[in-house]
Design a protein around this motif. Structure first.
Motif, mmCIF file in Angstrom:
data_model
loop_
_atom_site.group_PDB
_atom_site.id
_atom_site.type_symbol
_atom_site.label_atom_id
_atom_site.label_comp_id
_atom_site.label_asym_id
_atom_site.label_seq_id
_atom_site.Cartn_x
_atom_site.Cartn_y
_atom_site.Cartn_z
ATOM 1 N N ASP A 126 1.083 -0.888 -0.088
ATOM 2 C CA ASP A 126 0.050 0.185 0.196
ATOM 3 C C ASP A 126 0.749 1.289 0.072
ATOM 4 O O ASP A 126 0.750 2.271 -0.905
ATOM 5 C CB ASP A 126 -0.934 0.382 1.069
ATOM 6 N N ARG A 129 2.144 1.457 -3.707
ATOM 7 C CA ARG A 129 1.002 2.197 -4.583
ATOM 8 C C ARG A 129 0.447 4.014 -4.292
ATOM 9 O O ARG A 129 0.845 4.519 -4.972
ATOM 10 C CB ARG A 129 -0.460 1.219 -4.088
ATOM 11 N N ASP A 130 0.486 4.352 -2.619
ATOM 12 C CA ASP A 130 0.689 5.896 -2.320
ATOM 13 C C ASP A 130 1.608 6.380 -3.170
ATOM 14 O O ASP A 130 1.471 7.365 -3.985
ATOM 15 C CB ASP A 130 0.456 5.774 -1.138
ATOM 16 N N SER A 133 1.166 6.662 -7.216
ATOM 17 C CA SER A 133 -0.074 6.995 -7.106
ATOM 18 C C SER A 133 0.115 8.791 -8.100
ATOM 19 O O SER A 133 -0.763 9.177 -8.837
ATOM 20 C CB SER A 133 -0.798 7.322 -5.880
ATOM 21 N N LEU A 136 0.271 7.580 -13.763
ATOM 22 C CA LEU A 136 -0.918 7.235 -14.398
ATOM 23 C C LEU A 136 -0.239 6.398 -15.394
ATOM 24 O O LEU A 136 0.371 6.584 -16.314
ATOM 25 C CB LEU A 136 -1.607 8.190 -14.729
ATOM 26 N N TYR A 142 -1.265 -1.616 -12.985
ATOM 27 C CA TYR A 142 -0.481 -1.372 -11.725
ATOM 28 C C TYR A 142 0.004 -2.868 -10.788
ATOM 29 O O TYR A 142 0.815 -2.894 -10.229
ATOM 30 C CB TYR A 142 -0.921 -0.176 -10.713
#
Length: 161
Positions: A126, A129-130, A133, A136, A142
């Motif tokens: 996580d 991912r952050d 972010s 794109l 992803y």
């Protein structure tokens, strides 16, 4: 009469000089004047991350900078990482984990990953991912990108494979 200004910077470890009009964006200067075509231009609003470079060591959206702001700066583009023959470990991880499809977003991701590996703990997926972010991708979903970064983080932190 042209109103061009001379811009001198260190680009991928090499001192270069070129002229640009004051309104020219850094992304256009890097691609069209300095011929570093790995810096992709996507949204031109700083949203997609395709034009991400390292600007004095920090990631920046080159579409949000003017070329004149690069004067005296240390700029790294994706070309600073490696070549098809001598790939950087980030590039190798992306290839190994199929973390690219069309490749348009890849240079921005690679430059972002080069910074976050140096600056963030990235203890969880996580957190990865952050950290990603701001970039794109329309093709990969992803997951493969996160797997590539996870491997790089584990390697960095000495976690056995």
């Amino acid at each position: 009469m042209t109103n061009e200004t001379n811009i001198t910077l260190t680009l991928n470890g090499e001192k270069v000089s070129a002229k640009a009009e004051p309104r020219m964006l850094a992304s256009d200067f890097i691609r069209d004047v300095l011929f570093m075509s790995g810096t992709h231009v996507g949204c031109e609003h700083g949203v997609c991350g395709a034009c991400t470079i390292r600007f004095n060591g920090k990631t920046a959206r080159s579409c949000l900078l003017f070329a004149a702001q690069l004067d005296g700066a240390n700029v790294e583009t994706v070309e600073s990482l490696g070549t098809a023959i001598d790939m950087h470990r980030i590039q190798k991880a992306f290839r190994k984990h199929h973390a690219l499809q069309c490749g348009f977003c890849t240079p921005g991701f690679l430059m972002t990953v080069s910074e976050i590996l140096e600056t963030l703990p990235l203890s969880t997926d996580d957190e990865i991912r952050d950290a990603l972010s701001g970039n794109l991708c329309r093709c990969t979903g992803y997951e493969h990108i996160v797997r590539a970064v996870r491997e790089l983080v584990d390697e960095r932190d000495g976690v056995p494979a």
